[in-house]
Design a protein around this motif. Structure first.
Motif, short mmCIF file in Angstrom:
data_model
loop_
_atom_site.label_atom_id
_atom_site.label_comp_id
_atom_site.label_asym_id
_atom_site.label_seq_id
_atom_site.Cartn_x
_atom_site.Cartn_y
_atom_site.Cartn_z
N MET B 1 -36.51 35.43 -18.39
CA MET B 1 -36.43 35.66 -17.02
C MET B 1 -35.92 34.83 -15.72
O MET B 1 -34.93 34.31 -15.55
N LEU B 2 -37.72 34.46 -15.82
CA LEU B 2 -37.48 32.50 -14.58
C LEU B 2 -37.40 32.12 -15.65
O LEU B 2 -38.45 31.48 -16.96
N SER B 3 -36.59 30.82 -15.69
CA SER B 3 -36.48 29.03 -16.14
C SER B 3 -36.79 28.21 -15.39
O SER B 3 -35.58 28.19 -14.74
N ILE B 4 -37.63 28.05 -15.51
CA ILE B 4 -37.86 26.22 -14.29
C ILE B 4 -38.31 25.21 -14.96
O ILE B 4 -38.65 25.05 -15.78
N LYS B 5 -37.19 24.61 -14.80
CA LYS B 5 -36.99 23.28 -16.01
C LYS B 5 -37.22 21.75 -15.21
O LYS B 5 -36.29 20.86 -14.20
N ASN B 6 -38.25 20.94 -15.19
CA ASN B 6 -38.21 19.31 -15.49
C ASN B 6 -38.41 19.96 -13.18
O ASN B 6 -37.48 18.90 -12.94
N LEU B 7 -38.96 20.43 -12.21
CA LEU B 7 -38.40 21.02 -11.47
C LEU B 7 -39.47 19.26 -10.35
O LEU B 7 -40.43 19.55 -10.24
N HIS B 8 -38.28 19.01 -9.12
CA HIS B 8 -38.69 17.96 -8.65
C HIS B 8 -38.72 18.71 -6.60
O HIS B 8 -37.50 19.36 -6.90
N ALA B 9 -39.40 18.26 -6.46
CA ALA B 9 -39.01 18.55 -4.45
C ALA B 9 -40.01 17.48 -3.43
O ALA B 9 -40.97 17.97 -4.20
N SER B 10 -39.24 17.56 -2.16
CA SER B 10 -39.80 17.12 -2.05
C SER B 10 -39.82 17.83 -0.55
O SER B 10 -38.68 18.00 0.01
N VAL B 11 -40.51 16.67 0.48
CA VAL B 11 -40.33 17.90 1.83
C VAL B 11 -40.35 15.80 2.68
O VAL B 11 -41.75 15.33 2.48
N THR B 56 -34.98 18.09 -5.82
CA THR B 56 -34.52 16.27 -5.71
C THR B 56 -33.61 16.26 -7.63
O THR B 56 -32.73 15.46 -7.64
N GLN B 57 -34.54 17.40 -8.38
CA GLN B 57 -34.44 17.00 -9.45
C GLN B 57 -34.36 18.08 -10.67
O GLN B 57 -35.44 18.71 -10.21
N GLY B 58 -34.51 18.79 -11.51
CA GLY B 58 -34.41 20.30 -12.02
C GLY B 58 -33.31 21.58 -11.86
O GLY B 58 -32.99 20.96 -11.77
N GLU B 59 -33.59 21.96 -13.13
CA GLU B 59 -33.39 23.38 -12.56
C GLU B 59 -34.11 24.41 -12.81
O GLU B 59 -35.29 24.36 -13.02
N ILE B 60 -33.74 25.88 -11.88
CA ILE B 60 -34.41 27.14 -12.12
C ILE B 60 -32.46 28.00 -12.09
O ILE B 60 -31.59 27.82 -11.55
N SER B 61 -33.67 29.06 -13.13
CA SER B 61 -31.89 30.05 -13.43
C SER B 61 -32.92 31.10 -13.88
O SER B 61 -34.23 31.36 -14.19
N LEU B 62 -32.53 32.27 -12.79
CA LEU B 62 -32.87 33.63 -12.97
C LEU B 62 -32.27 34.22 -14.13
O LEU B 62 -30.33 34.49 -13.84
N ASN B 63 -32.45 34.73 -14.98
CA ASN B 63 -31.47 35.78 -15.97
C ASN B 63 -30.20 34.81 -16.55
O ASN B 63 -28.72 35.41 -16.06
N GLU B 65 -28.65 32.37 -14.83
CA GLU B 65 -27.70 32.23 -13.11
C GLU B 65 -28.47 30.76 -12.89
O GLU B 65 -29.76 31.53 -12.24
N ASN B 66 -27.56 30.06 -12.81
CA ASN B 66 -28.88 28.97 -11.39
C ASN B 66 -28.63 29.31 -9.89
O ASN B 66 -27.83 29.51 -9.52
N LEU B 67 -29.89 29.67 -10.16
CA LEU B 67 -30.80 29.81 -8.21
C LEU B 67 -29.96 28.84 -7.63
O LEU B 67 -30.45 28.91 -6.14
#
Ligand code: ATP
Ligand code: MG
Lengths: 482, 257
Positions: B1-11, B56-63, B65-67
């Motif tokens: 269902m949810l797939s998170i790949k190499n997710l980078h995030a910054s603030v 900044t990098q990576g992927e998130i998808s739900l079923n 679909e690219n979130l």
């Protein structure tokens, strides 16, 4: 090039000729203001001699007055000799013949506000057959009012038919010399509404300018006079939520309310004049003097206003609480967006014993607009035991707008009590994120948050009006999030 | 269902999430634990599309679909729900009106008719009983003057009303008294379903006695440093985070709340 210039000249000339033609038909006066213009205006309206004298006296006072510059607004200087001070309602053939000829933007707004189709035509100034209107209007409100003895007519009719009442009360609350714009209005007022509620009568329905079809075109200098005799009650609605377009840039209305012993007047306004475009071009200057005199003991005057329109608004509905135990109320929502400027508030003048007043003001600023609350609470030496409660809240949307609060208190009586609360808040990113996380559109979220902020004022409005006012805020806020 | 790949995030230019990988299947419950400041709330907010954080990098998808292509409200309508660690107040807007607007936004998105005020009132009253919240709270402003525990129960109320595909619960158990913890756990268990996934952030393995997770992950320094089953939570309770090689300053950058 040459041809273009020629065409332009041709056009200018044609307009000039057109001006002559209309002058002969007395549809529109040539620009300028002088005693002759006033005399002609009065003559066209077939006014009695005393009315003309009244206007001329007002005009002479006005000539000696200066335009106020203390409000927190800026606008180009108005040249009163360059505007025409009388124009008759448009002739049928000059009006759009159907909705197809009306500005589609305006129609979109009507649709969003949920205004019924047949009313859209009327509002857009389409030449509808007046017969249908006058018949339905007569049966829906003329009869019950006549039965109750309530007079509800145009001020021009009142001058003809009820001269004694008009002579007694016109200018009794807002004298011609009160302020610059009131003076101008007194000299050249075009038309407006007159209401008289006899002793002991509770007006059987909400009175609204909306019912009086031709009142929609009363022109730029509107004059309203409402008199409530002993123990009577009347609720009056001014304006409507549909946007009003008008060629006249300057609007200077005067509203006078008189409440005698134990009488109550409730006056609600929705003001939605054209505010100008998103670049700040165009729009109406709205300079209004509204004042109620609670003359009688135990009398009550309430003002409720929702102000979303106009480029520049300058407006302070006020109460003079002369009768002992009289009550004054002011509930206001003023919204400014884009380049709009509003300087609005109220004056509560406590003269009688145990008089009380409540002020709830909600200012909302979005875009690059500026929104000021200016309020005066004054206690005369005789105002034993008088009290006031003021609550002034500002809500900012975005960070380029401004809100200002100018409360003034003057007291000549030591027993008077004043309570004042003021807050400024912002529609926060966290609130927006919460709404959006729950699936709500950003625009709907802002309007929901703003509506929540205005709740205390909206609940003072007649029910269906409150619903409309909510929708109006939503439309007025469009484009404020991005 | 949810797939998170190499997710980078910054603030504000500082990287908080440093390569998260996570797969959650329908019907599963995942628990995320980890020291204060390790990025648990950041991950939750990034999944929900908070623009404060930059991916900044990576992927998130739900079923599938690219979130990342979707706005916050679009993700919500696709079934992402976030119960906030610190629910915000919206003065003057009644809880009822807020909830109905939200439910109707979802319904409209699914091509269903909107619920009228009476229908919705009935539904909302039923659900508020489920989380032991007096229906009087429906009339109050959104979270306005709610106690900490009441706010948390209000979040669960919203989850139950909105019936999301993925419910992210950020410390919904913190600040609850013993009875409220029972109530909230019951609510979360009621959310468990074949076609729904739950991601819960918590500090306390105590909660996991009530809501038994399928997987437990430890987030530290912006990375998932350890994953396991239910027993991992017990181990953490006993041994703390130190044995996982989490550096001290990463483990406790701020005092525990
Ligand atoms: N808006 C922001 N601006 C600056 N720094 C932020 C912001 N949001 C989060 N951070 C920083 O990111 C780091 C991770 O924060 P986050 O809230 O995700 O931690 P957490 O794991 O949820 O902690 P806790 O267990 O205390 O809730 C912290 O150092 C925090 O200060
Ligand atoms: Mg957190």
């Amino acid at each position: 090039m040459a041809t273009t210039d020629k065409e332009v000249n041709e056009l200018i000339k044609r307009e000039y000729e057109h001006g002559f033609v209309t002058d002969i038909e007395a549809d529109t006066f040539e620009p300028g203001l002088n005693e002759d213009v006033i005399a002609r205006l009065s003559a066209i309206k077939k006014e009695p001699e005393w009315m003309l004298e009244w206007r001329l006296k007002a005009y002479r006072r006005w000539l000696e007055m200066d335009e106020p510059d203390w409000a927190h607004v800026g606008y180009p200087k108005i040249d009163y000799n360059s505007i025409s001070h009388y124009s008759a309602p448009k002739r049928k053939e000059d009006m759009p013949q159907s909705l197809d000829e009306v500005d589609p933007e305006l129609l979109k707004t009507y649709e969003k506000l949920g205004i019924p189709l047949h009313e859209r035509e009327k509002l857009a100034g389409v030449a509808v057959d007046a017969v249908f209107d006058s018949v339905s209007v007569a049966t829906t409100f003329k009869e019950p009012l006549a039965k109750a003895g309530v007079i509800f007519c145009s001020i021009s009719e009142a001058i003809q038919d009820y001269p004694e009442l008009v002579k007694k009360y016109l200018g009794s609350v807002v004298p011609a010399g009160d302020n610059f714009f009131a003076g101008l209005n007194s000299a050249v007022f075009s038309d407006g509404t007159f209401v008289y509620v006899p002793k002991g009568v509770r007006c059987p329905m909400e009175l609204s300018t909306y019912f009086r079809i031709n009142a929609a075109n009363t022109g730029q200098f509107e004059r309203t006079l409402i008199i409530a005799e002993d123990s009577s009650y009347v609720s009056y609605l001014e304006g409507c939520t549909a946007p009003m377009r008008d060629e006249n840039q300057l609007h200077a209305a005067v509203v006078e309310l008189v409440a005698l012993d134990d009488a109550q007047i409730k006056y609600s306004t929705v003001q939605n004049w054209y505010p100008g475009d998103e670049n700040g071009k165009g729009g109406i200057f709205n300079f209004v003097t509204k004042r109620g005199a609670a003359i009688g003991k135990n009398s009550k005057i309430s003002w409720t206003q929702v102000e979303t329109g106009s480029a520049v608004t300058w407006k302070y509905p006020s109460c003079v609480l002369r009768g002992d135990n009289s009550v004054g109320e002011f509930y206001s929502v003023a919204l400014t967006n884009n380049f709009q400027q509003a300087d609005t508030g109220t004056k509560m003048i406590h003269l009688g014993k145990n008089t009380s007043s409540t002020i709830i003001s909600k200012g909302i600023s979005a875009g690059k607009s500026s929104n000021a609350y200016r309020g005066l609470v004054k206690f005369g030496p005789g105002a034993e035991g008088a009290r006031n409660y003021t609550q002034c809240d500002s809500l900012l949307i975005g960070d380029r707008c401004g809100a200002h609060t100018f409360p003034y208190i003057e007291s000549k009586n030591k027993s008077a009590i004043v309570e004042h609360e003021a807050t400024t808040s912002k529609v926060s990113d966290e609130q927006m994120f919460l709404c959006r996380q729950r699936g709500i559109d950003p625009e709907q979220a802002v309007s929901m948050i703003v509506n929540g902020f205005c709740k205390e004022v909206f609940k003072e409005l007649p029910m269906e009006f409150a619903v409309e006012a909510g929708k109006l805020l939503e439309v007025s806020l469009e484009g404020s999030v991005g | 269902m949810l797939s998170i790949k190499n997710l980078h995030a910054s603030v504000e230019g500082e990287e908080i999430l440093k390569g998260i990988n996570l797969e959650i299947k329908a019907g599963e419950v995942h628990a995320i634990m980890g020291p204060n400041g390790s990025g648990k709330s950041t991950l939750s907010q990034v999944l929900a599309g908070n623009e404060t954080f930059e991916v900044t990098q990576g992927e998130i998808s739900l079923n599938g679909e690219n979130l990342l292509d979707l706005e916050t409200e679009e993700r919500a309508r696709e079934g992402i729900f976030l119960a906030f660690q610190y629910p915000v107040e919206i003065p003057g807007v009644s809880n009822l009106q807020f909830l109905r607007t939200a439910v109707n936004a979802m319904r409209t998105h699914r091509g269903e008719t909107e619920m009228n005020a009476a229908e919705f009132m009935k539904l909302a009253k039923e659900v508020s009983k489920q989380v032991d919240l007096d229906p009087a709270f429906l009339k109050r402003g959104v979270n306005e003057g709610f106690s900490g525990g009441e706010k948390k129960r209000n979040e669960i109320l919203q989850a139950l009303l909105l019936q999301p595909k993925l419910a992210i619960l950020d410390e919904t158990d913190s600040g609850l008294d013993i009875d409220a913890l029972q109530v909230v756990s019951k609510g979360v268990n009621a959310l468990r379903a074949e076609d729904r996934a739950i991601l819960m952030v918590t500090h306390y393995q105590r909660l996991l006695n009530h809501i038994v997770p399928d997987h437990v992950h430890v987030l530290a320094g912006g990375r998932i440093v350890k994953s396991g089953g239910r027993e991992l939570a017990l181990e953490l309770e006993e041994r703390g985070y130190g044995w996982l090689g989490v550096k001290d300053e990463e483990a406790t950058p701020s005092a525990a709340s």
